[in-house]
Design a protein around this motif. Structure first.
Motif, mmCIF file in Angstrom:
data_model
loop_
_atom_site.group_PDB
_atom_site.id
_atom_site.type_symbol
_atom_site.label_atom_id
_atom_site.label_comp_id
_atom_site.label_asym_id
_atom_site.label_seq_id
_atom_site.Cartn_x
_atom_site.Cartn_y
_atom_site.Cartn_z
ATOM 1 N N VAL A 29 0.878 -1.166 0.000
ATOM 2 C CA VAL A 29 0.000 0.000 0.000
ATOM 3 C C VAL A 29 0.921 1.224 0.000
ATOM 4 C CG1 VAL A 29 -0.224 0.070 2.535
ATOM 5 C CG2 VAL A 29 -1.961 1.142 1.105
ATOM 6 N N ASP A 30 0.586 2.220 -0.811
ATOM 7 C CA ASP A 30 1.352 3.456 -0.833
ATOM 8 C C ASP A 30 0.771 4.403 0.205
ATOM 9 O OD1 ASP A 30 3.033 2.483 -2.782
ATOM 10 O OD2 ASP A 30 2.040 3.511 -4.435
ATOM 11 N N HIS A 31 1.661 4.973 1.019
ATOM 12 C CA HIS A 31 1.273 5.816 2.147
ATOM 13 C C HIS A 31 2.016 7.147 2.041
ATOM 14 C CE1 HIS A 31 0.810 7.279 6.229
ATOM 15 N NE2 HIS A 31 2.116 7.221 6.397
ATOM 16 N N ASP A 32 1.279 8.242 2.108
ATOM 17 C CA ASP A 32 1.883 9.582 2.096
ATOM 18 C C ASP A 32 2.029 10.042 3.535
ATOM 19 O OD1 ASP A 32 2.664 12.211 1.838
ATOM 20 O OD2 ASP A 32 1.119 12.722 0.366
ATOM 21 N N PRO A 33 3.266 10.146 4.033
ATOM 22 C CA PRO A 33 3.453 10.553 5.427
ATOM 23 C C PRO A 33 3.033 12.001 5.693
ATOM 24 C CG PRO A 33 5.570 10.365 4.335
ATOM 25 C CD PRO A 33 4.541 9.891 3.363
ATOM 26 N N VAL A 39 6.539 9.618 -0.757
ATOM 27 C CA VAL A 39 5.523 8.608 -0.470
ATOM 28 C C VAL A 39 6.239 7.303 -0.112
ATOM 29 C CG1 VAL A 39 3.687 7.217 -1.527
ATOM 30 C CG2 VAL A 39 3.768 9.689 -1.915
ATOM 31 N N GLN A 40 5.653 6.575 0.821
ATOM 32 C CA GLN A 40 6.237 5.322 1.281
ATOM 33 C C GLN A 40 5.428 4.152 0.737
ATOM 34 O OE1 GLN A 40 5.950 5.861 5.508
ATOM 35 N NE2 GLN A 40 7.824 7.068 5.611
ATOM 36 N N ARG A 41 6.112 3.182 0.184
ATOM 37 C CA ARG A 41 5.467 1.951 -0.267
ATOM 38 C C ARG A 41 5.632 0.931 0.865
ATOM 39 N NH1 ARG A 41 6.087 0.718 -6.136
ATOM 40 N NH2 ARG A 41 4.264 2.094 -6.060
ATOM 41 N N VAL A 42 4.524 0.604 1.516
ATOM 42 C CA VAL A 42 4.533 -0.323 2.641
ATOM 43 C C VAL A 42 4.347 -1.735 2.088
ATOM 44 C CG1 VAL A 42 3.501 -0.884 4.869
ATOM 45 C CG2 VAL A 42 3.502 1.510 4.068
ATOM 46 N N LEU A 43 5.392 -2.536 2.171
ATOM 47 C CA LEU A 43 5.407 -3.906 1.639
ATOM 48 C C LEU A 43 5.011 -4.838 2.774
ATOM 49 C CD1 LEU A 43 8.837 -3.394 -0.107
ATOM 50 C CD2 LEU A 43 6.603 -3.320 -1.224
ATOM 51 N N PHE A 44 3.784 -5.386 2.710
ATOM 52 C CA PHE A 44 3.256 -6.064 3.893
ATOM 53 C C PHE A 44 2.967 -7.552 3.750
ATOM 54 C CE2 PHE A 44 -0.483 -4.260 1.781
ATOM 55 C CZ PHE A 44 -1.406 -5.300 1.832
ATOM 56 N N HIS A 45 3.013 -8.121 2.566
ATOM 57 C CA HIS A 45 2.725 -9.562 2.466
ATOM 58 C C HIS A 45 3.342 -10.150 1.204
ATOM 59 C CE1 HIS A 45 0.599 -13.349 3.005
ATOM 60 N NE2 HIS A 45 0.207 -13.282 1.747
ATOM 61 N N THR A 46 4.135 -11.202 1.372
ATOM 62 C CA THR A 46 4.749 -11.923 0.258
ATOM 63 C C THR A 46 4.348 -13.383 0.339
ATOM 64 O OG1 THR A 46 6.682 -10.468 0.392
ATOM 65 C CG2 THR A 46 6.939 -12.488 -0.885
ATOM 66 N N GLU A 47 3.971 -13.952 -0.805
ATOM 67 C CA GLU A 47 3.706 -15.393 -0.840
ATOM 68 C C GLU A 47 4.009 -15.935 -2.225
ATOM 69 O OE1 GLU A 47 -0.829 -16.409 -1.700
ATOM 70 O OE2 GLU A 47 -0.645 -15.058 0.025
ATOM 71 N N VAL A 48 4.469 -17.184 -2.243
ATOM 72 C CA VAL A 48 4.714 -17.923 -3.484
ATOM 73 C C VAL A 48 4.061 -19.289 -3.304
ATOM 74 C CG1 VAL A 48 6.479 -18.981 -4.955
ATOM 75 C CG2 VAL A 48 6.854 -16.697 -4.022
ATOM 76 N N ALA A 104 2.338 4.441 9.059
ATOM 77 C CA ALA A 104 2.540 3.552 7.911
ATOM 78 C C ALA A 104 1.886 2.197 8.174
ATOM 79 C CB ALA A 104 4.038 3.374 7.634
ATOM 80 N N LEU A 105 2.009 1.685 9.392
ATOM 81 C CA LEU A 105 1.379 0.410 9.734
ATOM 82 C C LEU A 105 -0.147 0.507 9.669
ATOM 83 C CD1 LEU A 105 3.658 -0.722 12.690
ATOM 84 C CD2 LEU A 105 3.665 -1.576 10.339
ATOM 85 N N ALA A 106 -0.678 1.657 10.058
ATOM 86 C CA ALA A 106 -2.128 1.855 10.036
ATOM 87 C C ALA A 106 -2.677 1.882 8.607
ATOM 88 C CB ALA A 106 -2.498 3.146 10.757
ATOM 89 N N ALA A 107 -1.810 2.151 7.639
ATOM 90 C CA ALA A 107 -2.237 2.197 6.232
ATOM 91 C C ALA A 107 -2.431 0.804 5.645
ATOM 92 C CB ALA A 107 -1.222 2.975 5.390
ATOM 93 N N VAL A 108 -1.911 -0.225 6.310
ATOM 94 C CA VAL A 108 -2.011 -1.593 5.810
ATOM 95 C C VAL A 108 -3.468 -2.066 5.949
ATOM 96 C CG1 VAL A 108 -1.274 -3.992 6.160
ATOM 97 C CG2 VAL A 108 0.383 -2.116 6.367
ATOM 98 N N PRO A 109 -4.065 -2.533 4.864
ATOM 99 C CA PRO A 109 -5.452 -3.018 4.928
ATOM 100 C C PRO A 109 -5.596 -4.152 5.951
ATOM 101 C CG PRO A 109 -4.721 -2.866 2.658
ATOM 102 C CD PRO A 109 -3.513 -2.633 3.516
ATOM 103 N N GLY A 110 -6.669 -4.108 6.723
ATOM 104 C CA GLY A 110 -6.938 -5.170 7.691
ATOM 105 C C GLY A 110 -6.249 -5.014 9.012
ATOM 106 N N ARG A 111 -5.475 -3.950 9.198
ATOM 107 C CA ARG A 111 -4.797 -3.741 10.480
ATOM 108 C C ARG A 111 -5.633 -2.874 11.370
ATOM 109 N NH1 ARG A 111 1.187 -4.025 11.712
ATOM 110 N NH2 ARG A 111 1.593 -5.978 10.778
#
Length: 111
Positions: A29-33, A39-48, A104-111
């Motif tokens: 999610v992109d977050h504007d402080p 702008v900060q790109r918050v990288l919150f979930h990786t899966e393969v 930035a953490l609050a910008a993550v969906p579902g948090r």
């Protein structure tokens, strides 16, 4: 087999493909402080997909996502455990990654 990484045109994620099949993703999610900083790109979930594990696809996915983030002039916030581990051993990303703030953490969906 050929693999590639693309940014999704329909959601906030990068995807890794093997032979044109999507087998993994890195959500962000992109977050504007709002303080004049980039702008900060918050990288919150990786899966393969498990069937494609052990091939280095997660590393390729994260590396290309970070390179794209840099090219866009954004900062990266590593929230995902895999992304944190990835950047901790790669000093070439030290200037790109900034600490996670409560905002930035609050910008993550579902948090």
């Amino acid at each position: 087999m050929s693999d590639s990484v693309t940014r999704s045109t329909t959601s906030d994620q990068f995807e890794v493909h093997v032979d044109e099949k999507s087998v993994g993703r890195l959500q962000f999610v992109d977050h504007d402080p709002g303080n004049g900083e980039p702008v900060q790109r918050v990288l919150f979930h990786t899966e393969v997909d498990e069937a494609y594990g052990g091939r280095g696809l997660a590393g390729k996915l994260v590396g290309e996502a970070l390179d794209a983030t840099r090219a866009e002039g954004l900062q990266a916030v590593a929230v995902c455990a895999y992304v944190k581990k990835f950047v901790s051993s790669r000093p070439e990303y030290d200037d790109l990654v900034v600490p996670a703030t409560p905002e930035a953490l609050a910008a993550v969906p579902g948090r």
